[in-house]
Design a protein around this motif. Sequence first.
Motif, short mmCIF file in Angstrom:
data_model
loop_
_atom_site.label_atom_id
_atom_site.label_comp_id
_atom_site.label_asym_id
_atom_site.label_seq_id
_atom_site.Cartn_x
_atom_site.Cartn_y
_atom_site.Cartn_z
N SER A 111 0.80 -1.28 -0.05
CA SER A 111 0.20 0.05 0.04
C SER A 111 0.87 1.34 -0.11
O SER A 111 0.41 2.45 -0.48
CB SER A 111 -1.05 -0.03 1.14
OG SER A 111 -1.96 -1.13 1.14
N ALA A 112 2.20 1.11 0.54
CA ALA A 112 2.99 2.24 0.57
C ALA A 112 3.75 2.50 -0.81
O ALA A 112 4.63 3.26 -0.81
CB ALA A 112 4.08 2.10 1.82
N GLY A 113 3.67 1.51 -1.75
CA GLY A 113 4.29 1.43 -2.99
C GLY A 113 5.57 0.79 -2.78
O GLY A 113 6.23 1.03 -3.73
N SER A 114 5.88 0.04 -1.93
CA SER A 114 7.32 -0.87 -1.69
C SER A 114 6.90 -2.46 -1.70
O SER A 114 7.32 -2.98 -0.89
CB SER A 114 7.91 -0.21 -0.45
OG SER A 114 8.02 1.15 -0.54
N ALA A 115 5.96 -3.07 -2.62
CA ALA A 115 5.83 -4.34 -2.56
C ALA A 115 7.24 -5.10 -2.54
O ALA A 115 7.06 -6.22 -1.64
CB ALA A 115 4.83 -4.50 -3.79
N GLU A 116 8.01 -4.59 -3.46
CA GLU A 116 9.08 -5.51 -3.46
C GLU A 116 9.91 -5.43 -2.08
O GLU A 116 10.62 -6.76 -1.92
CB GLU A 116 10.37 -4.88 -4.51
CG GLU A 116 9.94 -5.07 -5.79
CD GLU A 116 10.07 -6.48 -6.26
OE1 GLU A 116 10.81 -7.29 -5.76
OE2 GLU A 116 9.49 -7.14 -7.18
N LEU A 117 9.90 -4.64 -1.13
CA LEU A 117 10.46 -4.98 0.13
C LEU A 117 9.77 -5.70 1.15
O LEU A 117 10.10 -6.26 1.95
CB LEU A 117 10.42 -3.19 0.69
CG LEU A 117 11.24 -2.22 0.20
CD1 LEU A 117 10.98 -1.10 0.93
CD2 LEU A 117 12.53 -2.66 0.08
N GLY A 118 8.54 -5.88 0.62
CA GLY A 118 7.49 -6.96 1.41
C GLY A 118 7.83 -8.74 0.65
O GLY A 118 6.76 -9.28 1.17
N LYS A 119 8.64 -8.80 -0.09
CA LYS A 119 8.70 -10.18 -0.53
C LYS A 119 9.03 -10.99 0.44
O LYS A 119 8.35 -12.33 0.28
CB LYS A 119 9.78 -9.99 -1.69
CG LYS A 119 9.79 -11.55 -2.38
CD LYS A 119 10.95 -11.33 -3.93
CE LYS A 119 10.57 -12.60 -4.36
NZ LYS A 119 10.88 -13.76 -3.75
N SER A 120 9.99 -10.96 1.32
CA SER A 120 10.16 -11.68 2.42
C SER A 120 8.97 -12.21 3.21
O SER A 120 8.87 -13.39 3.56
CB SER A 120 11.36 -11.30 3.23
OG SER A 120 10.80 -10.24 3.96
#
Length: 390
Positions: free
Chosen positions: A41-50
């Motif tokens: 939602s913050a535009g950082s989906a890649e950071l949430g991959k783990s």
Amino acid sequence: MNVKKAIVFSLLVAAGGATFAQTSNVRKAKSSLQKFEELKSAGSAELGKSNLDAAKEAIDLAVAHEKTKEDPEAWTVYALVNANLASLNNTAEAATAAAEGIKKAKELDADNKNADNIKVAGQVLGQFNFNQGVAAWEKQDFKSAYASFDSALGFLPGDTTLTYYSGLAAIQNQDYANAIEKYKQLIPAKEFSSHKSVMIDLPKLYLSAKDTASAIEYAAQAAQAYPNDNDAAVQNIELNLIVGNEAKVITDIENQIAKDANNKALYYYLGIAHSAANNNDKAIEAYKKAVSIDPNYSDANRNAAATIINGVRDQLNALNEDKTLSNTDYNTKVAALKEKIKEALPYLEKVVELNPEDVDALKSLKGYYDFQQDEAKSTELQAKIDAFQK
């Protein structure tokens, strides 16, 4: 397409009581999924991959566990996790798993407690399939593009953009049956931005499918839906003329004129219909009426001139073939035709005035002066024609 960006968190409350111990993996998966959704939602989906990978590990165990393998919430989370993995990693395997999870969750969710989250999973998966369709389109693989758009519609039913793109892909693949099906679904969607294009193109699709009867039927619908649109009206006229329905078209236009007497386009269409029915005098009358409403109506001026000139040409050809005429009678009749064709001159001149670089219009005007044996005007016009054709 309106795709929700996050899971409905109100449904992420951990189960309690006797089933608490058996739902630990579901809770772990939900917790990790929630963290991923926050970053997404913050535009950082890649950071949430783990976090998403951790959610997958937990939920895979949950749907395989004896105590939770029939739990609708577990399968809902499974669908959400895999749909997001498909979107994030662009993997067909995760997309297949997500579709399986959605199907299973719907089967088990008898009280619809998970309906909102199941819908979100479908939206994410629908967006994935849409993106796959766009990628295939860019590669000009229209068959695959249609398949992906159609799959997306399974999760986003009624989405007008998806339906339209599906139809376009089918057209590019010359799959007219599926193109027609998709376009017909859009007929009630009058608010859709491309609705007019759909209505006007649908008869063309039926023609491509060699179904003239349906083409005429839907051409009439398009003309009725967009009575002031040139393409819709002309198409309806032309299709009816193809099958010899001149009388019907003339009647339809006259009925419309009765409702809208100052619509110049309607008189123009009436002229076309009368021309096709070989009612040249009535055609000229109709074109003149259109010009009286709008003196700068180029097409009506052009057709008025052409109809007058063609009528004179036909009469001249008949004179040339009549071997019984004396020279005196022949010359008298030709002189009468020269007088008659003068009626076309103001319309020819107006077309050239409005379109000074229109070589065809210049050639028609030159032909007029050739017939009148006005060498000076003919030479002047030929010079203009030559200049534009260099």
